[in-house]
Design a protein around this motif. Structure first.
Motif, PDB file in Angstrom:
ATOM      1  N   PRO A 238      -2.684  -2.932   5.556  1.00 54.61           N
ATOM      2  CA  PRO A 238      -3.247  -4.109   5.840  1.00 54.61           C
ATOM      3  C   PRO A 238      -4.113  -4.833   4.631  1.00 54.61           C
ATOM      4  N   LEU A 239      -3.822  -6.340   4.594  1.00 53.46           N
ATOM      5  CA  LEU A 239      -4.633  -6.974   3.447  1.00 53.46           C
ATOM      6  C   LEU A 239      -5.920  -6.839   3.505  1.00 53.46           C
ATOM      7  N   HIS A 240      -6.668  -6.708   4.602  1.00 52.46           N
ATOM      8  CA  HIS A 240      -8.027  -6.814   4.736  1.00 52.46           C
ATOM      9  C   HIS A 240      -8.779  -5.288   5.383  1.00 52.46           C
TER      10      HIS A 240
ATOM     11  N   ASN B 128      -1.660 -17.269  11.207  1.00 48.05           N
ATOM     12  CA  ASN B 128      -3.156 -17.055  10.353  1.00 48.05           C
ATOM     13  C   ASN B 128      -4.205 -17.651  10.903  1.00 48.05           C
TER      14      ASN B 128
ATOM     15  N   LEU C  42      -6.117 -15.495   5.685  1.00 51.90           N
ATOM     16  CA  LEU C  42      -5.477 -15.321   4.406  1.00 51.90           C
ATOM     17  C   LEU C  42      -5.565 -16.624   3.684  1.00 51.90           C
TER      18      LEU C  42
ATOM     19  N   LEU D 123       2.648 -10.506   9.414  1.00 55.28           N
ATOM     20  CA  LEU D 123       1.300 -11.079   9.286  1.00 55.28           C
ATOM     21  C   LEU D 123       0.470 -10.130  10.122  1.00 55.28           C
TER      22      LEU D 123
ATOM     23  N   GLU E  32      -2.010 -15.630  -0.552  1.00 54.61           N
ATOM     24  CA  GLU E  32      -1.602 -14.268   0.002  1.00 54.61           C
ATOM     25  C   GLU E  32      -0.538 -14.559   1.073  1.00 54.61           C
TER      26      GLU E  32
ATOM     27  N   THR F  49      -2.369  -7.477   8.122  1.00 53.13           N
ATOM     28  CA  THR F  49      -3.580  -7.736   8.535  1.00 53.13           C
ATOM     29  C   THR F  49      -4.213  -6.921   9.533  1.00 53.13           C
TER      30      THR F  49
ATOM     31  N   THR G 212      -7.063 -14.711  10.876  1.00 56.42           N
ATOM     32  CA  THR G 212      -6.831 -13.843   9.925  1.00 56.42           C
ATOM     33  C   THR G 212      -7.302 -14.243   8.646  1.00 56.42           C
TER      34      THR G 212
END
Length: 321
Positions: free
Chosen positions: A3-5, A139, A146, A100, A150, A104, A144
């Protein structure tokens, strides 16, 4: 995918949805003003140099909060049912929402409502516009947070044409077409798109492209005359620079499209070419009145499924309403 975060090893994040119940996003189709393809590499992909322009044929995705009994799933419905457009997990918009969520750590689902206006399988990236719109809509709905950069990174994972509808306007693409650099384009350009009753497979077009003649190792650069024409807003000069390496392959697979090109130009188009991997034919008109005349001539013939007028360039994916 991590996950990006999230920190690797973290448990999936809980729902981060706010109070929004739905988000509507529009994203444009595209026309290729210039497309040069090199020989395929070891990965089988052809390196490209291409100039995209976003046109006012708009795909609309509405991302809606799901009912409690569907929570965690991704569903897609078309406003106008079309058997040629899948609504299952193979649809690029569904894949965009799933990517996505995975990236995330979100465990929410979404109900996607899709209104299509870009010709299906016509070389104008309608499916890519759907994916771009879905990334922006989810998003926002899921909270989320981003950045566009991103989202562009995720878009590139979905397909080479997906980053461009996020940004829109006019841009040159390198690599597989996904590495974008904006171009200055002044003025408004008036396009007519002649659609076909049956689409073309992009892989089939590239296979025929490889069979017809060996491509150079690398694609050629965008001509300076084309970028100058865009910067000056000179439609006639731009028409003279329109180019598509795939056109010969498309016309070999669909010889009748030659007649479509000839009819569009005889009706007043400055130039008509194959759009992307076809089979849509893009005709550039000098003004709106000529665009109407070209569209009428095409619609009156038995050569096309229909003719659509659209101006360009337009903005990339954006929330509406």
């Amino acid at each position: 995918m991590t996950p990006l975060h999230a920190v690797p090893g973290d448990a999936p994040q809980p729902s981060r949805s706010g109070s929004l119940t739905q988000v509507r996003v529009e994203a444009p189709g595209k026309v290729n003003l210039f497309l040069s393809a090199g020989a395929p590499g070891a990965d089988g992909y052809h390196p490209l140099t291409t100039v995209f322009q976003a046109v006012r044929l708009i795909e609309t995705v509405t991302a809606r909060r799901q009912a409690a009994d569907l929570h965690g799933t991704i569903t897609l419905t078309l406003t106008e049912p079309d058997p040629s457009v899948p609504t299952d997990a193979t649809n690029l918009a569904v894949r965009a929402a799933a990517l996505l969520a995975e990236a995330t750590g979100v465990n929410d689902g979404v109900d996607l409502l899709l209104r299509k206006r870009v010709p299906v399988a016509g070389g104008m990236a309608g499916g890519s516009a759907d994916a771009a719109a879905t990334l922006v809509a989810c998003n926002t709905l899921w909270g989320t947070g981003l950045s566009q950069a991103e989202l562009v990174g995720l878009a590139a994972e979905l397909g080479a044409d997906v980053p461009f509808p996020l940004r829109g306007a006019t841009a040159v693409g390198h690599g597989r077409g996904d590495r974008l650099t904006p171009l200055i384009a002044r003025g408004t350009y008036h396009w007519v798109f002649a659609t076909a009753a049956q689409g073309l497979s992009t892989p089939a077009v590239f296979r025929r492209f490889d069979e017809i003649a060996p491509a150079p190792a690398a694609p050629v650069d965008v001509p300076a005359a084309l970028t100058t024409a865009l910067r000056d807003g000179d439609t006639a000069a731009l028409a003279a620079c329109l180019h598509n390496d795939l056109q010969a392959a498309v016309l070999d697979l669909r010889p009748q499209l030659t007649e479509v090109i000839e009819l569009a130009e005889s009706a007043g188009a400055l130039r008509a070419i194959v759009s992307g991997a076809g089979p849509t034919i893009a005709a550039l008109a000098p003004d709106p009145a000529v665009a109407v005349r070209v569209a009428n001539a095409l619609n009156a013939s038995d050569l096309v499924a229909g003719a659509l007028r659209a101006d360009a360039p337009v903005a990339g994916a954006r929330m509406v309403g």
